[in-house]
Scaffold this motif. Structure first.
Motif, short mmCIF file in Angstrom:
data_model
loop_
_atom_site.label_atom_id
_atom_site.label_comp_id
_atom_site.label_asym_id
_atom_site.label_seq_id
_atom_site.Cartn_x
_atom_site.Cartn_y
_atom_site.Cartn_z
N ALA A 255 57.84 45.40 4.31
CA ALA A 255 57.20 46.65 4.72
C ALA A 255 57.89 47.77 3.97
O ALA A 255 59.11 47.78 3.84
CB ALA A 255 57.37 46.84 6.21
N GLU B 281 59.82 55.91 6.86
CA GLU B 281 59.66 56.23 8.29
C GLU B 281 59.91 55.01 9.18
O GLU B 281 59.94 55.14 10.40
CB GLU B 281 58.24 56.77 8.54
N LEU B 282 60.12 53.86 8.56
CA LEU B 282 60.18 52.63 9.38
C LEU B 282 61.59 52.29 9.82
O LEU B 282 62.55 52.45 9.06
CB LEU B 282 59.60 51.46 8.59
N LEU C 81 59.09 55.23 13.18
CA LEU C 81 58.41 54.26 14.03
C LEU C 81 58.88 52.85 13.67
O LEU C 81 59.42 52.63 12.58
CB LEU C 81 56.89 54.37 13.88
N ARG C 82 58.65 51.94 14.61
CA ARG C 82 59.09 50.56 14.36
C ARG C 82 58.11 49.87 13.41
O ARG C 82 56.91 50.11 13.44
CB ARG C 82 59.18 49.77 15.66
N ASN C 83 58.66 49.01 12.61
CA ASN C 83 57.87 48.23 11.66
C ASN C 83 57.10 47.15 12.43
O ASN C 83 57.66 46.13 12.80
CB ASN C 83 58.84 47.61 10.64
N ASN D 13 54.08 45.99 11.11
CA ASN D 13 53.28 45.23 10.13
C ASN D 13 53.93 43.91 9.73
O ASN D 13 53.26 42.88 9.68
CB ASN D 13 53.07 46.05 8.86
N VAL E 52 47.52 57.40 -2.28
CA VAL E 52 47.72 58.35 -3.37
C VAL E 52 48.82 59.37 -3.07
O VAL E 52 48.96 60.37 -3.77
CB VAL E 52 46.40 59.11 -3.68
N ASP F 1 53.70 56.91 -2.54
CA ASP F 1 52.94 55.65 -2.59
C ASP F 1 53.20 54.99 -3.94
O ASP F 1 52.44 55.15 -4.90
CB ASP F 1 51.45 55.91 -2.35
N THR G 285 40.86 50.42 2.41
CA THR G 285 40.53 50.85 1.04
C THR G 285 41.75 50.72 0.11
O THR G 285 41.67 50.09 -0.94
CB THR G 285 40.04 52.32 1.03
N LEU H 227 49.21 45.49 0.70
CA LEU H 227 48.25 45.94 1.72
C LEU H 227 48.57 47.36 2.16
O LEU H 227 49.70 47.84 1.98
CB LEU H 227 48.31 45.00 2.94
N SER H 228 47.60 47.95 2.79
CA SER H 228 47.77 49.30 3.33
C SER H 228 48.88 49.31 4.39
O SER H 228 49.17 48.29 5.00
CB SER H 228 46.44 49.73 3.95
N ALA I 2 44.43 48.38 9.19
CA ALA I 2 43.91 48.16 7.83
C ALA I 2 44.62 46.94 7.23
O ALA I 2 43.99 46.06 6.63
CB ALA I 2 44.13 49.39 6.98
N SER J 132 41.88 53.59 11.29
CA SER J 132 42.67 52.47 10.78
C SER J 132 44.13 52.54 11.20
O SER J 132 44.85 51.56 11.09
CB SER J 132 42.53 52.33 9.27
#
Ligand SMILES: Nc1nc2c(c(=O)[nH]1)N[C@H]1C(S)=C(S)[C@@H](COP(=O)(O)OP(=O)(O)OC[C@H]3O[C@@H](n4cnc5c(N)ncnc54)[C@H](O)[C@@H]3O)O[C@H]1N2
Ligand code: MOO
Length: 596
Positions: A196, A200-201, A213-215, A217, A267, A271, A295, A310-311, A316, A383
């Motif tokens: 990840a 911020e994670l 925030l907690r990861n 994903n 973008v 990123d 997307t 991945l997003s 998403a 999303s």
């Protein structure tokens, strides 16, 4: 230059084109559950390999017992008893029987098994028959001989039983065991690592400070991969820092078949994922898919390894993983059905579409009591929203060309999990759109339905209609032939001529079943208008001429508009004048036929 904004189909094709053939390895039978079979299983011997008894009873010659009846039993002499796993020593000849247990080989001469329940032993039971003259009375016989398990009845020698590429479950294990596969050729499990990205994670065991925030994903993506048969591991959080991500990725790629990352693919200033992939020498296969959510996704290839960027948005990432990474994972394990084929389901709530891209809406699919598949889109489709994934057992696929999908529409649904049971009661037998007119007595709904039918006809639509009558209507005329059929006891009489057909069913049905039955006879029209059935879940206009009854518009299911002849204050639902046949007809056409 790499491709941008590829279609869902293109993205899938590109990914699958880079999914290599899996390697094969040998594992012990007890370790093969959930693995993918890499060899065809062909029966090298028949199963059963001997004729065997499927019952505890007596093996007899059919010819000896065929006339046995409860009041006229046939008595046979019992010559031996054969437990399962033992071989009969004696042939069953005229007037003889062998006591036999389930699973034991059929003795020579016998062609029929009589179960214990249809017999009565005359003497004390004994295990030794050689010197005793025990007899059995047979009271009941099967209609014909041959009621035993024949050689090869289950699997014939040479028969292809399981094809390679099949996921090994308990049933496959039973077959493998039957043919002596103590070791099994399976495809090697792919291994993968999930990172990840994002400053911020924080990790799951940490307390996020403001702005962090907690990861979520990494654990969820890892879990998805594991569920699909991947040896997946969580690689932790990498900060939005190019060099650090690059070195982490290079080390990971060396020891894994593929890598999944989340975040940093849009973008924004930080990123950086796509640039990092390029910096480590990976070829970008595409960036951004013309779909929502998901997307901003980047897929790259480093040597022969794939990288899925991945997003960061949790749902998403989850959905892109469900669709694309799953397809890849299935292909590299040689599994079929890499893309879940959509099924058709009836939408129970309208949804507007805000973007001109293919959309995958999180939704709950359920099966109605009558067996129809229904689908309810979940309230929010942002999303970034994670919580509604809990209730999403499917995705509604809305192609870019659709502006809105309406309740009652037949839509494409990708099932992620089996549908739940539903308390929805309507089963639409066909894919013809339905539209209802509901109202109480004297509301003027019949007049309105007739005018709308006439207008739709003028507009060139083929219309069928169903009318619910609160009372018992009379179709039959006393003394006519259909009436005579009915009197004779026919439960459903159909009369036809070259110009019409009528079907009168005299059985009693519940309300929704009445509609289902009525619909099952209609085909080849553009729309079916339903008068009455106000409590059923079909999109409908509520017709009302008594202000006291207006509140039902908000209580009956799926009322979409009100038709009335009195003036109303601002309403939540659109209001039409009861005489505005043109407006109402256009509304219906627009609404259920998707035209204007
Ligand atoms: N100017 C534009 N901005 C954005 C666009 C765009 O087209 N133009 N697209 C938006 C869309 S759509 C998406 S989706 C996001 C995707 O952005 P990224 O994939 O780069 O993801 P991040 O920005 O890193 O994170 C998005 C969001 O998700 C949270 N997140 C990230 N990682 C995790 C994790 N491991 N666990 C839980 N939550 C995570 C993150 O904090 C963000 O809130 O870009 C839009 N922007
Ligand atoms: O493409 Mo993004 O995932 O919709 O928000």
């Amino acid at each position: 230059m790499y491709k941008q904004y590829v279609s869902v189909q293109e993205a899938l094709e590109i990914i699958l084109a880079h999914a290599d053939e899996p390697m094969i390895e040998v594992v012990k039978l007890e370790d093969c559950l959930g693995r993918v079979l890499a060899e065809d299983v062909v029966a090298d011997s028949p199963i059963p390999s001997f004729h065997k008894s499927p019952l505890d009873g007596y093996a007899v010659r059919f010819i000896d017992v065929k006339d046995a009846k409860p009041d006229q039993p046939v008595t046979l002499e019992v010559i031996e008893s054969v437990p399962a796993g033992h071989v009969p020593a004696l042939e069953v000849i005229v007037g003889k029987a062998t006591r036999i247990m389930t699973g034991a080989p059929l003795p020579q001469g016998a062609d029929t098994i009589i179960k214990f329940e249809d017999t009565n032993v005359q003497k004390d039971q004994t295990q030794h028959y050689e010197n005793s003259s025990q007899h059995v009375d047979i009271y009941h016989v099967p209609k014909s001989p041959g009621n035993y398990s024949h050689v090869g009845e289950d699997m014939e020698q040479g028969q292809l039983i399981v094809t390679k590429g099949r996921l090994i479950d308990a049933a496959v294990i039973a077959v493998l065991a039957s043919f002596g596969y103590h070791e099994v050729h399976v495809y090697r499990k792919p291994n993968a690592i999930v990172f990840a990205s994002g400053d911020e994670l924080v990790s799951v065991d940490q307390q996020p400070s403001y702005g962090k925030l907690r990861n979520s994903n990494s654990p969820s993506i890892t879990a998805q991969l594991i569920a699909w048969g991947v040896r997946a591991q969580m690689g932790g959080i990498v900060p939005d820092q190019k060099e650090q991500i690059a070195s982490t990725l290079l080390a990971a790629l060396d020891s894994h078949d593929f890598v999944v990352t989340t975040g940093g693919v849009s973008v924004g200033d930080y990123d950086v994922m796509k640039e990092v992939f390029q910096a480590i020498g990976a070829e970008i296969l595409f960036w951004r898919v013309a779909m929502r959510p998901g997307t901003p996704m980047v897929v790259a290839k480093w040597k022969d390894k794939m990288i899925f960027g991945l997003s960061g948005n949790p749902s998403a990432a989850y959905i892109s993983c469900e669709l694309f990474v799953r397809a890849f994972v299935r292909k590299i394990q040689s599994l079929s059905d890499v893309w879940r084929e959509p099924v058709r389901a009836m939408l129970t709530r309208s949804v507007g579409k805000v973007v001109g891209q293919d959309r995958f809406l999180r939704a709950t699919a359920s099966v109605s009591r009558e067996g129809s598949l229904l689908v309810e889109p979940l309230a929010t489709q942002k999303s970034g929203i994670l919580s509604n994934l809990i209730d999403a057992n499917c995705l509604i696929y809305v192609p870019a060309s659709k502006q809105k999908i309406h309740s009652g529409d037949s839509v494409d649904v990708i099932l992620l999990h089996p549908p739940t049971a539903s308390n929805h009661e309507l089963n639409r037998a066909k894919d013809i759109p339905l539209f209802g007119f509901a109202g109480f007595a004297n509301s003027g709904k019949t007049t309105l339905v007739c005018k709308v039918i006439a207008r739709l006809r003028e507009m060139g639509y083929r219309v069928a209609s169903v009318k619910h009558d609160g009372h018992s209507f009379q179709m039959d005329q006393e003394g006519k032939d259909t009436w005579k059929h009915r009197q004779a006891g026919s439960e459903a009489v159909t009369i036809t001529s070259d110009s019409q057909l009528a079907f009168i069913d005299y059985r009693k049905y519940e309300r929704e079943e009445q509609l289902k039955q009525a619909l099952s006879h209609i085909r080849d029209v553009d729309i079916i208008l339903i008068e009455g059935f106000k409590t059923l879940s079909i999109p409908k206009i509520y017709v009302v001429r008594n202000p006291d009854l207006l509140h039902h518009a908000y209580e009956l299911p799926m009322v979409e508009a009100i038709a009335t002849d009195f003036s109303l204050e601002q309403q939540k639902l659109p209001v039409y004048d009861i005489n505005d046949v043109e407006g109402l007809s256009r509304y219906i056409v627009n609404r259920v036929l998707g035209e204007s």
